[in-house]
Design an enzyme around this catalytic site. Structure first.
Site, PDB file in Angstrom:
ATOM      1  N   ASN A 170      36.313  25.183 134.104  1.00 20.05           N
ATOM      2  CA  ASN A 170      37.559  24.456 133.863  1.00 20.05           C
ATOM      3  C   ASN A 170      38.613  25.301 133.159  1.00 20.05           C
ATOM      4  O   ASN A 170      39.775  24.906 133.093  1.00 20.05           O
ATOM      5  CB  ASN A 170      37.282  23.204 133.020  1.00 20.05           C
ATOM      6  CG  ASN A 170      36.925  23.556 131.583  1.00 20.05           C
ATOM      7  OD1 ASN A 170      35.915  24.216 131.332  1.00 20.05           O
ATOM      8  ND2 ASN A 170      37.749  23.127 130.641  1.00 20.05           N
ATOM      9  N   ASP A 178      30.702  23.051 128.980  1.00 13.54           N
ATOM     10  CA  ASP A 178      31.596  22.090 128.331  1.00 13.54           C
ATOM     11  C   ASP A 178      32.873  21.854 129.126  1.00 13.54           C
ATOM     12  O   ASP A 178      33.550  22.796 129.543  1.00 13.54           O
ATOM     13  CB  ASP A 178      31.956  22.578 126.925  1.00 13.54           C
ATOM     14  CG  ASP A 178      30.769  22.493 125.979  1.00 13.54           C
ATOM     15  OD1 ASP A 178      30.085  21.466 126.003  1.00 13.54           O
ATOM     16  OD2 ASP A 178      30.534  23.459 125.231  1.00 13.54           O
ATOM     17  N   ASP A 230      29.916  26.719 134.362  1.00  7.56           N
ATOM     18  CA  ASP A 230      30.271  26.468 132.972  1.00  7.56           C
ATOM     19  C   ASP A 230      29.621  25.169 132.496  1.00  7.56           C
ATOM     20  O   ASP A 230      29.159  24.352 133.302  1.00  7.56           O
ATOM     21  CB  ASP A 230      31.795  26.391 132.865  1.00  7.56           C
ATOM     22  CG  ASP A 230      32.276  26.069 131.462  1.00  7.56           C
ATOM     23  OD1 ASP A 230      31.789  26.690 130.506  1.00  7.56           O
ATOM     24  OD2 ASP A 230      33.129  25.172 131.326  1.00  7.56           O
TER      25      ASP A 230
END
Length: 254
Positions: free
Chosen positions: A201, A106, A104
């Site tokens: 996240n 961001d 990922d």
């Protein structure tokens, strides 16, 4: 804050679209604006105060032909079936036999800070992201997969990935819109799932395949964070596994 952690300034695509729309309206009513210049000078910037969320959004209206929606979920709420054509190309000779790690962007590798008045996005690098990416590039077939728009994420990836670690980049249009979230469906990649790991996240991003996930804490601005550095030994072990499910299950149990 160390200025070296700021890797780029890019236009915010959400804001650009709003500004472009405002400018079109300005050009169409130029004569009217001349009469009311004093009260409309700041109108292009009002859009900056809206709260945009890359993951928890409502689907765009069906009659908007300029937007391309991700594939919708099935009626019964189960994950969509794998497509006839997969998202990734064939494995290169250099990556043959390697496990695939999906990373990922961001709050996992970087954090973007929206600067309202200048309609820009400042991007901060997470501590130790350089060491982490270099090691991932040595051990795995690496894929960037983000729910952000390509217009923002692609130039950020250009500056973040100086070593050509990412063999492919996938953006929002490659996600599946499922129950209000943009989900990264690993079955659409075209790789054996027992050899795929996702680093993210947001649990909503890998809700279809939680058994493939290495969860990380969301990162914003803590420059003492060491999570990416601490994960390197784990990934060194995972790179040697023929089936990642068992070691990842052990990780979840811990």
């Amino acid at each position: 804050m160390d200025n070296t952690s700021i890797i780029t300034q890019v236009a915010n695509p959400k804001e650009e679209e709003s500004i472009s729309s405002s400018q079109d309206k300005v050009s169409q009513s130029n004569s009217s604006l001349k009469k009311h210049r004093s009260r409309s000078i700041f109108s292009p910037f009002f859009c900056c105060f809206r709260n945009y969320n890359d993951y928890h959004v409502e689907p765009p209206p069906a009659n908007n032909k300029t937007l391309s929606l991700p594939p919708p979920p099935e009626e019964n709420g189960s994950p969509p079936k794998p497509p006839a054509k997969f998202l990734l190309p064939e494995v290169s000779i250099a990556d043959y036999g390697k496990n695939c790690v999906v990373i990922d962007l961001d709050e996992t590798l970087v954090h973007k800070i929206k600067k309202c008045f200048f309609i820009q996005v400042y991007v901060l690098k997470r501590p130790h992201v350089d060491e982490f990416l270099q090691k991932m590039g040595e051990l795995f077939e690496c894929v960037l997969f983000t729910a952000s728009l390509a217009k923002y994420a692609d130039p950020v990836a250009d500056l973040l990935d100086k070593w050509g670690v990412f063999r492919a980049r996938l953006f929002r249009e490659s996600c599946v819109f499922h129950r209000g979230n943009y989900v990264k469906d690993l079955s659409r990649l075209g790789r054996e799932l027992q050899k795929v790991i996702i680093v993210d996240n947001s649990p909503a991003s890998y809700i279809f395949h939680p058994e493939n996930a290495v969860p990380v804490q969301s990162w914003f601005d803590d420059m003492t964070d060491t999570e990416l550095l601490d994960l390197i030994p784990l990934f060194e072990g995972l790179s040697k596994e023929e089936d990642v499910y068992s070691p990842l299950q052990t990780l979840r149990n811990r």
